[in-house]
Scaffold this active site. Structure first.
Site, PDB file in Angstrom:
ATOM      1  N   GLU A 103     -47.277  22.159 -32.771  1.00 50.45           N
ATOM      2  CA  GLU A 103     -46.989  22.316 -31.263  1.00 50.45           C
ATOM      3  C   GLU A 103     -45.803  21.533 -30.652  1.00 50.45           C
ATOM      4  O   GLU A 103     -45.473  20.533 -31.381  1.00 50.45           O
ATOM      5  CB  GLU A 103     -48.298  21.859 -30.415  1.00 50.45           C
ATOM      6  CG  GLU A 103     -49.425  22.889 -30.584  1.00 50.45           C
ATOM      7  CD  GLU A 103     -50.604  22.550 -29.583  1.00 50.45           C
ATOM      8  OE1 GLU A 103     -50.407  21.733 -28.553  1.00 50.45           O
ATOM      9  OE2 GLU A 103     -51.938  23.092 -29.861  1.00 50.45           O
ATOM     10  N   HIS A 117     -45.841  23.785 -23.537  1.00 50.58           N
ATOM     11  CA  HIS A 117     -46.219  23.616 -24.980  1.00 50.58           C
ATOM     12  C   HIS A 117     -46.506  24.792 -25.518  1.00 50.58           C
ATOM     13  O   HIS A 117     -46.947  25.917 -25.240  1.00 50.58           O
ATOM     14  CB  HIS A 117     -47.226  22.544 -25.003  1.00 50.58           C
ATOM     15  CG  HIS A 117     -48.640  22.809 -24.575  1.00 50.58           C
ATOM     16  ND1 HIS A 117     -49.213  22.834 -23.340  1.00 50.58           N
ATOM     17  CD2 HIS A 117     -49.833  23.203 -25.500  1.00 50.58           C
ATOM     18  CE1 HIS A 117     -50.424  23.181 -23.467  1.00 50.58           C
ATOM     19  NE2 HIS A 117     -50.689  23.391 -24.879  1.00 50.58           N
ATOM     20  N   HIS A 159     -48.846  27.295 -28.677  1.00 48.88           N
ATOM     21  CA  HIS A 159     -49.683  27.259 -29.255  1.00 48.88           C
ATOM     22  C   HIS A 159     -49.553  28.243 -30.512  1.00 48.88           C
ATOM     23  O   HIS A 159     -49.649  29.555 -30.488  1.00 48.88           O
ATOM     24  CB  HIS A 159     -51.127  28.093 -28.397  1.00 48.88           C
ATOM     25  CG  HIS A 159     -51.794  27.219 -27.601  1.00 48.88           C
ATOM     26  ND1 HIS A 159     -52.473  27.647 -26.564  1.00 48.88           N
ATOM     27  CD2 HIS A 159     -51.617  25.751 -27.295  1.00 48.88           C
ATOM     28  CE1 HIS A 159     -52.846  26.596 -26.026  1.00 48.88           C
ATOM     29  NE2 HIS A 159     -52.240  25.469 -26.159  1.00 48.88           N
ATOM     30  N   ASP A 204     -56.506  21.229 -22.630  1.00 45.65           N
ATOM     31  CA  ASP A 204     -55.110  21.113 -21.935  1.00 45.65           C
ATOM     32  C   ASP A 204     -55.586  21.123 -20.385  1.00 45.65           C
ATOM     33  O   ASP A 204     -55.067  20.493 -19.571  1.00 45.65           O
ATOM     34  CB  ASP A 204     -54.671  22.691 -22.059  1.00 45.65           C
ATOM     35  CG  ASP A 204     -53.930  22.910 -23.427  1.00 45.65           C
ATOM     36  OD1 ASP A 204     -53.501  22.004 -23.884  1.00 45.65           O
ATOM     37  OD2 ASP A 204     -53.628  24.034 -23.788  1.00 45.65           O
TER      38      ASP A 204
HETATM   39 ZN   LIG Z   1     -52.581  23.706 -25.582  1.00 46.95          ZN
END
Ligand SMILES: [Zn+2]
Length: 133
Positions: A26, A80, A82, A93
């Site tokens: 990530e 961010h 995935h 999250d």
């Molecule tokens: Zn996440």
């Protein structure tokens, strides 16, 4: 809650470049701008170096916040990736969201990265439109 987030195609392309370079880990970063409009993308190291979690490197994050403030700008988003999906915010999250900004998730489908924006408040995530100009 913010109604939408406005960004340029170059900002989207830059986020994609950052997250695809780190994939399958990530990746994360900050979106800086003013009044719901992105002006620049700041990558931040994922201190977890994990394919399933992210935590911004605290020193880099602090420096980025100082830079944002010294330029009279605002944090307007956090992104961010995935890399293995899903395209939405995870329960983690939502639980760990610490800023009242748009949270962008970049995920891959058929080798193409896509971005979706979410507003997280009081344990709830609501999708908000990303307007790419
Ligand atoms: Zn996440």
């Amino acid at each position: 809650m913010q109604a939408s987030l406005i960004l340029q195609k170059e900002h989207f392309d830059e986020m994609v470049r950052i997250v695809s370079a780190q994939s399958p880990l990530e990746a994360c970063g900050l979106l800086v701008g003013r009044a719901g409009r992105v002006e620049s993308v700041l990558p931040v190291t994922n201190a977890e170096q994990s394919p399933a979690r992210f935590r911004m490197d605290p020193i880099e994050q602090l420096r980025a916040f100082e830079r944002i403030e010294s330029h009279g700008l605002e944090l307007v988003g956090i992104f961010h990736s995935h890399p293995a999906g899903p395209g939405t915010v995870s329960p983690t999250d939502i639980a760990e969201a610490a800023y009242a900004v748009v949270h962008i998730i970049l995920s891959q489908s058929d080798e193409e990265w896509q971005a979706r924006g979410f507003w997280i408040e009081a344990g709830q995530a609501v999708e908000i439109p990303l307007r790419v100009e």
